[in-house]
Design a protein around this motif. Structure first.
Motif, PDB file in Angstrom:
ATOM      1  N   PHE A  43      -8.241 -14.218   8.042  1.00 20.65           N
ATOM      2  CA  PHE A  43      -6.839 -14.284   7.613  1.00 20.65           C
ATOM      3  C   PHE A  43      -6.704 -14.058   6.105  1.00 20.65           C
ATOM      4  CE2 PHE A  43      -3.320 -16.844   5.850  1.00 20.65           C
ATOM      5  CZ  PHE A  43      -2.245 -16.211   6.459  1.00 20.65           C
ATOM      6  N   LYS A  44      -7.615 -14.662   5.345  1.00 21.54           N
ATOM      7  CA  LYS A  44      -7.547 -14.552   3.884  1.00 21.54           C
ATOM      8  C   LYS A  44      -7.539 -13.076   3.450  1.00 21.54           C
ATOM      9  CE  LYS A  44      -9.960 -17.957   1.606  1.00 21.54           C
ATOM     10  NZ  LYS A  44      -9.074 -18.832   0.850  1.00 21.54           N
ATOM     11  N   PHE A  47      -4.312 -11.249   4.611  1.00 22.76           N
ATOM     12  CA  PHE A  47      -3.127 -11.562   3.799  1.00 22.76           C
ATOM     13  C   PHE A  47      -3.267 -10.996   2.391  1.00 22.76           C
ATOM     14  CE2 PHE A  47       0.260 -13.866   1.730  1.00 22.76           C
ATOM     15  CZ  PHE A  47       1.275 -13.638   2.645  1.00 22.76           C
ATOM     16  N   MET A  50      -2.038  -7.633   2.709  1.00 17.24           N
ATOM     17  CA  MET A  50      -0.571  -7.620   2.793  1.00 17.24           C
ATOM     18  C   MET A  50       0.060  -7.819   1.407  1.00 17.24           C
ATOM     19  SD  MET A  50       0.019  -9.697   6.394  1.00 17.24           S
ATOM     20  CE  MET A  50       1.788  -9.416   6.565  1.00 17.24           C
ATOM     21  N   GLN A  51      -0.550  -8.669   0.607  1.00 17.46           N
ATOM     22  CA  GLN A  51      -0.023  -8.881  -0.742  1.00 17.46           C
ATOM     23  C   GLN A  51      -0.095  -7.597  -1.567  1.00 17.46           C
ATOM     24  OE1 GLN A  51      -2.433 -12.457  -1.492  1.00 17.46           O
ATOM     25  NE2 GLN A  51      -0.546 -13.493  -2.076  1.00 17.46           N
ATOM     26  N   ALA A  54       2.579  -5.286  -0.313  1.00 15.35           N
ATOM     27  CA  ALA A  54       3.921  -5.756  -0.697  1.00 15.35           C
ATOM     28  C   ALA A  54       4.285  -5.301  -2.108  1.00 15.35           C
ATOM     29  CB  ALA A  54       3.992  -7.276  -0.589  1.00 15.35           C
ATOM     30  N   HIS A  63       9.830  -0.362   2.769  1.00 11.50           N
ATOM     31  CA  HIS A  63       9.139  -1.529   3.337  1.00 11.50           C
ATOM     32  C   HIS A  63       8.591  -1.275   4.733  1.00 11.50           C
ATOM     33  CE1 HIS A  63      12.179  -2.648   0.372  1.00 11.50           C
ATOM     34  NE2 HIS A  63      11.281  -3.513  -0.040  1.00 11.50           N
ATOM     35  N   PRO A  64       7.423  -1.841   5.003  1.00 11.77           N
ATOM     36  CA  PRO A  64       6.841  -1.672   6.342  1.00 11.77           C
ATOM     37  C   PRO A  64       7.484  -2.614   7.358  1.00 11.77           C
ATOM     38  CG  PRO A  64       5.433  -3.091   5.013  1.00 11.77           C
ATOM     39  CD  PRO A  64       6.582  -2.683   4.131  1.00 11.77           C
ATOM     40  N   GLU A  65       7.361  -2.290   8.620  1.00  8.74           N
ATOM     41  CA  GLU A  65       7.582  -3.263   9.696  1.00  8.74           C
ATOM     42  C   GLU A  65       6.176  -3.689  10.067  1.00  8.74           C
ATOM     43  OE1 GLU A  65       9.741  -1.424  12.901  1.00  8.74           O
ATOM     44  OE2 GLU A  65      11.131  -0.466  11.532  1.00  8.74           O
ATOM     45  N   TRP A  66       5.865  -4.944   9.908  1.00  9.78           N
ATOM     46  CA  TRP A  66       4.470  -5.347  10.139  1.00  9.78           C
ATOM     47  C   TRP A  66       4.356  -6.717  10.772  1.00  9.78           C
ATOM     48  CZ3 TRP A  66       2.033  -5.607   4.516  1.00  9.78           C
ATOM     49  CH2 TRP A  66       2.900  -6.280   3.669  1.00  9.78           C
ATOM     50  N   THR A  67       3.279  -6.824  11.562  1.00 10.13           N
ATOM     51  CA  THR A  67       2.984  -8.062  12.269  1.00 10.13           C
ATOM     52  C   THR A  67       1.571  -8.491  11.922  1.00 10.13           C
ATOM     53  OG1 THR A  67       4.446  -7.495  14.103  1.00 10.13           O
ATOM     54  CG2 THR A  67       2.709  -9.079  14.583  1.00 10.13           C
ATOM     55  N   ASN A  68       1.412  -9.763  11.637  1.00 10.98           N
ATOM     56  CA  ASN A  68       0.082 -10.291  11.333  1.00 10.98           C
ATOM     57  C   ASN A  68      -0.259 -11.418  12.310  1.00 10.98           C
ATOM     58  OD1 ASN A  68      -0.867 -12.937   9.259  1.00 10.98           O
ATOM     59  ND2 ASN A  68      -2.318 -11.334   9.794  1.00 10.98           N
ATOM     60  N   VAL A  69      -1.409 -11.302  12.916  1.00 10.72           N
ATOM     61  CA  VAL A  69      -1.968 -12.390  13.729  1.00 10.72           C
ATOM     62  C   VAL A  69      -3.408 -12.578  13.258  1.00 10.72           C
ATOM     63  CG1 VAL A  69      -2.510 -13.230  16.041  1.00 10.72           C
ATOM     64  CG2 VAL A  69      -0.518 -11.775  15.704  1.00 10.72           C
ATOM     65  N   TYR A  70      -3.653 -13.685  12.571  1.00  9.19           N
ATOM     66  CA  TYR A  70      -4.955 -14.014  11.987  1.00  9.19           C
ATOM     67  C   TYR A  70      -5.529 -12.857  11.151  1.00  9.19           C
ATOM     68  CZ  TYR A  70      -9.503 -16.099  11.235  1.00  9.19           C
ATOM     69  OH  TYR A  70     -10.638 -16.586  10.637  1.00  9.19           O
TER      70      TYR A  70
ATOM     71  N   PHE B  43      13.591  -8.394   0.547  1.00 11.08           N
ATOM     72  CA  PHE B  43      12.156  -8.363   0.858  1.00 11.08           C
ATOM     73  C   PHE B  43      11.365  -9.275  -0.071  1.00 11.08           C
ATOM     74  CE2 PHE B  43       7.918  -6.552  -0.068  1.00 11.08           C
ATOM     75  CZ  PHE B  43       7.348  -6.650   1.185  1.00 11.08           C
ATOM     76  N   PHE B  47       8.947 -12.113   1.290  1.00  6.40           N
ATOM     77  CA  PHE B  47       7.500 -12.087   1.099  1.00  6.40           C
ATOM     78  C   PHE B  47       7.029 -13.284   0.282  1.00  6.40           C
ATOM     79  CE2 PHE B  47       3.251 -10.681   0.018  1.00  6.40           C
ATOM     80  CZ  PHE B  47       2.822 -10.283   1.272  1.00  6.40           C
ATOM     81  N   PRO B  64       0.063 -18.497  11.655  1.00  6.85           N
ATOM     82  CA  PRO B  64       1.214 -18.070  12.458  1.00  6.85           C
ATOM     83  C   PRO B  64       1.008 -16.667  13.040  1.00  6.85           C
ATOM     84  CG  PRO B  64       1.656 -17.686  10.130  1.00  6.85           C
ATOM     85  CD  PRO B  64       0.286 -18.316  10.206  1.00  6.85           C
ATOM     86  N   TRP B  66       3.310 -13.622  13.032  1.00  7.08           N
ATOM     87  CA  TRP B  66       4.587 -13.340  12.365  1.00  7.08           C
ATOM     88  C   TRP B  66       4.809 -11.869  12.099  1.00  7.08           C
ATOM     89  CZ3 TRP B  66       4.073 -16.199   6.955  1.00  7.08           C
ATOM     90  CH2 TRP B  66       2.840 -15.918   6.400  1.00  7.08           C
ATOM     91  N   THR B  67       6.092 -11.527  12.128  1.00  5.12           N
ATOM     92  CA  THR B  67       6.520 -10.151  11.907  1.00  5.12           C
ATOM     93  C   THR B  67       7.536 -10.142  10.783  1.00  5.12           C
ATOM     94  OG1 THR B  67       6.171  -9.560  14.221  1.00  5.12           O
ATOM     95  CG2 THR B  67       7.712  -8.193  12.994  1.00  5.12           C
ATOM     96  N   ASN B  68       7.379  -9.209   9.877  1.00  3.32           N
ATOM     97  CA  ASN B  68       8.343  -9.075   8.779  1.00  3.32           C
ATOM     98  C   ASN B  68       8.951  -7.672   8.796  1.00  3.32           C
ATOM     99  OD1 ASN B  68       7.862  -7.948   5.504  1.00  3.32           O
ATOM    100  ND2 ASN B  68       9.609  -9.237   6.024  1.00  3.32           N
ATOM    101  N   VAL B  69      10.266  -7.620   8.758  1.00  2.00           N
ATOM    102  CA  VAL B  69      10.988  -6.363   8.572  1.00  2.00           C
ATOM    103  C   VAL B  69      12.014  -6.608   7.455  1.00  2.00           C
ATOM    104  CG1 VAL B  69      12.433  -4.571   9.614  1.00  2.00           C
ATOM    105  CG2 VAL B  69      10.716  -5.739  10.996  1.00  2.00           C
TER     106      VAL B  69
END
Lengths: 106, 106
Positions: A43-44, A47, A50-51, A54, A63-70, B43, B47, B64, B66-69
């Motif tokens: 996860f670290k 994320f 993702m940072q 961002a 901006h992206p449409e994005w999903t994070n699971v672990y 955004f 974020f 979590p 999670w999804t961000n749009v």
């Protein structure tokens, strides 16, 4: 970005997308959008990636449409402004690739 | 967390979930999981909220889905360890609520 995005033409799309397809991006069946699933060590790392993305998203105002699971991050890119793919998606995808490589190599 | 999570019993679930339901969380129909949609100014705020949540997720070793749009963040919490809701989800949801309030008030 203040200028309105223009939807990519078919020929230009092919030229711009080819290098991304080679990196594992795919064009979606259901939308004029591109998609890729990323997987990191944990996860670290996910994320941290993702940072990094961002920061680019903020700078490009795209901006992206994005999903994070672990440790997984699924990203879809499209341009709502023109209801399809634009150069902004290509640019963001290139930055996303760089970030993924940077984070994976750390 | 090293201890294995225990799935919440029905009675304990009601007591622990009630305050979260009052904050807009809902139990999913299809999974033993809770869900909430958050919306921020833009955004950047969305974020920032995610960054705050990620710190808790890392500390709790509980993450979590999670999804961000753009300014929206949809969050689902469940515990894969016990294939359902555990106290870890409740704890993370409470931190998520705090983060959302902090970011919205800034």
């Amino acid at each position: 970005m203040s200028q309105r995005a223009e939807r990519l033409q078919e020929e230009e799309k092919r030229d711009l997308l080819d290098p991304l397809m080679a990196e594992g991006w795919s064009v979606m069946d259901t939308r004029d959008a591109i998609h890729k699933k990323f997987k990191f060590k944990d996860f670290k790392k996910a994320f941290k990636f993702m940072q990094g993305v961002a920061v680019h998203a903020d700078r490009l105002d795209h901006h992206p449409e994005w999903t994070n699971v672990y440790n997984k991050v699924d990203i879809t890119l499209t341009t709502h402004d023109c209801d399809g793919l634009s150069k902004r998606d290509i640019e963001l995808a290139r930055h996303i690739e760089e970030e993924a490589k940077n984070v994976s190599q750390q």
